[in-house]
Every structure is written in C-alpha cells, then in structure tokens.
Design a protein around this motif. Sequence first.
Motif, PDB file in Angstrom:
ATOM      1  N   ALA A  85       0.821  -1.217   0.000  1.00 42.46           N
ATOM      2  CA  ALA A  85       0.000   0.000   0.000  1.00 42.46           C
ATOM      3  C   ALA A  85       0.849   1.258   0.000  1.00 42.46           C
ATOM      4  N   GLY A  86       2.039   1.164   0.578  1.00 42.19           N
ATOM      5  CA  GLY A  86       2.909   2.339   0.651  1.00 42.19           C
ATOM      6  C   GLY A  86       3.971   2.310  -0.439  1.00 42.19           C
ATOM      7  N   GLY A  87       4.846   3.282  -0.411  1.00 43.20           N
ATOM      8  CA  GLY A  87       5.949   3.321  -1.368  1.00 43.20           C
ATOM      9  C   GLY A  87       5.531   3.792  -2.744  1.00 43.20           C
ATOM     10  N   ASN A  88       6.263   3.354  -3.754  1.00 44.12           N
ATOM     11  CA  ASN A  88       6.022   3.779  -5.127  1.00 44.12           C
ATOM     12  C   ASN A  88       4.740   3.168  -5.686  1.00 44.12           C
ATOM     13  N   PRO A  89       4.113   3.827  -6.672  1.00 45.09           N
ATOM     14  CA  PRO A  89       2.887   3.295  -7.288  1.00 45.09           C
ATOM     15  C   PRO A  89       3.133   1.921  -7.904  1.00 45.09           C
ATOM     16  N   LYS A  90       2.108   1.060  -7.859  1.00 45.16           N
ATOM     17  CA  LYS A  90       2.207  -0.287  -8.404  1.00 45.16           C
ATOM     18  C   LYS A  90       1.488  -0.356  -9.748  1.00 45.16           C
ATOM     19  N   LYS A  91       2.043  -1.114 -10.687  1.00 43.21           N
ATOM     20  CA  LYS A  91       1.449  -1.237 -12.020  1.00 43.21           C
ATOM     21  C   LYS A  91       0.463  -2.400 -12.119  1.00 43.21           C
ATOM     22  N   GLY A  92       0.444  -3.241 -11.102  1.00 40.40           N
ATOM     23  CA  GLY A  92      -0.482  -4.362 -11.076  1.00 40.40           C
ATOM     24  C   GLY A  92      -0.903  -4.642  -9.652  1.00 40.40           C
ATOM     25  N   ARG A  93      -1.680  -5.692  -9.479  1.00 36.37           N
ATOM     26  CA  ARG A  93      -2.156  -6.061  -8.146  1.00 36.37           C
ATOM     27  C   ARG A  93      -1.388  -7.262  -7.612  1.00 36.37           C
ATOM     28  N   LEU A  94      -1.357  -7.378  -6.301  1.00 33.46           N
ATOM     29  CA  LEU A  94      -0.748  -8.529  -5.653  1.00 33.46           C
ATOM     30  C   LEU A  94      -1.815  -9.600  -5.450  1.00 33.46           C
ATOM     31  N   ILE A  95      -1.494 -10.820  -5.864  1.00 23.80           N
ATOM     32  CA  ILE A  95      -2.392 -11.959  -5.671  1.00 23.80           C
ATOM     33  C   ILE A  95      -1.807 -12.849  -4.579  1.00 23.80           C
ATOM     34  N   LEU A  96      -2.582 -13.111  -3.545  1.00 23.94           N
ATOM     35  CA  LEU A  96      -2.141 -13.958  -2.442  1.00 23.94           C
ATOM     36  C   LEU A  96      -2.715 -15.351  -2.641  1.00 23.94           C
ATOM     37  N   GLU A  97      -1.841 -16.320  -2.895  1.00 22.88           N
ATOM     38  CA  GLU A  97      -2.265 -17.689  -3.152  1.00 22.88           C
ATOM     39  C   GLU A  97      -2.171 -18.516  -1.869  1.00 22.88           C
TER      40      GLU A  97
END
Length: 217
Positions: A85-97
Amino acid sequence: VDCRTGQVVWYETLLRITGPDGELESPTRYLPIAESVGFHKVISDFVLREACHALETVAADISINISFQDMMRQEFLQLLESHYAGGNPKKGRLILEILEQEDLYQVESCLFFLSRAKALNCLIAIDDFGSGYANFKNLLSLPVDIVKIDGDVIQRLNTDSRVMHRVLQIINYCRMADVRVAAEFVDSEHLYKILAATDIDYLQGFYLGTRDALSEK
C-alpha cells in the motif's frame, strides 16, 4: 495467460536458490528445515518484499504463496500494508495464493487478514485446488477471487479422459460462485488445446512460455 485474449496477465513469484552444483533449484527439499528453525518467516517476508518491488516495474499482476502461519502473523500484515500500500505506485495487483492443503476451516480464522488484504486491493486465490472435494463447501465463505486447479489433476488429463469431468465440475462450481479459474502445469500443446476449449479463465505452464518465445522470433 488469459485464455480469451492470449495475453500474459499475471506472473507467479517462485523462489529459487543456488544449489551445491551452482545451478538454480527449487528450495522445496529445504523448506521443512527452514520451518523447523523458524526461518520460513524470513523467507515469506523476503518473497513479499520482492513481489511488491517487482510490481513497481512489471505491468501485470504478481502472485505469491502464503500459508496459514503467514496470515496469523501481525508482522506479515504490517509488511503487506507498508510495502504494497505504501511506497512507489504499483502497475499491477498482488495476488495472495493460499495452499489448499491449508485447512480452510483454519483459514476462516484469518478473515481479518483477508479482509485487510482485500481492502488493500489484493486478490485472493486458492492454490492446488481439486485434489479432493472437502473444501468446496467452504469456498463461498471466503473472499476468494481465483481458484487454481491442482497441477497433478491437470497432468492426469494426459492419461485419463475421465479427469475432464472433475475439471469441468470445478469450473462450473466456480462460475456459480463468481470465482475465476486457472489451470496449472500446462506444459504441452495437447493440454493447452483441450483446456482452451473449456470455459476456463487462465492457463499457466511451461508451454505458454515456449509459445510466447516462439511468437517473438
């Protein structure tokens, strides 16, 4: 790979280590040792940080494997909040498997973690699904976005045509639950073609990498 568009839409983060012969290898045989001395926490935190960092430059979603123990750790949630959520902008989403061998009854006690992860715009996936039917009824009680059919089930399509019935059952059940479906271990043109003819959403495996590499030449 998105089965409808043929585009790469997410990558799975897999840990590799340098073996005694200098070659990269899976750490699978070392993980029981890591868990016995509590080092698995360090590994989980490392993979999470690396995936979040990769999302800053990779224009696709990225998945990581997490365990029941990870979801129960306040430190892991804090790390997720600070790095994703913090830091630099993300280009995609994190998937938690979440591994299906994790008891989904136990996972229900992790709903606070899952709700926080969803609030951060993470996607939740169940990994290695389909080796049994015990957890089907629990699927609807969890905020799951994606189900990944177990690679061993997919590989059995090569030798047992009856397995397709189980695959179609999983796909149809997930359709009713508004959950997307991925097939793992797609390592041949044969598996690619028979799965692409179903209503599955995603395919994952070495054949897809070979196909993409050939199309670029």
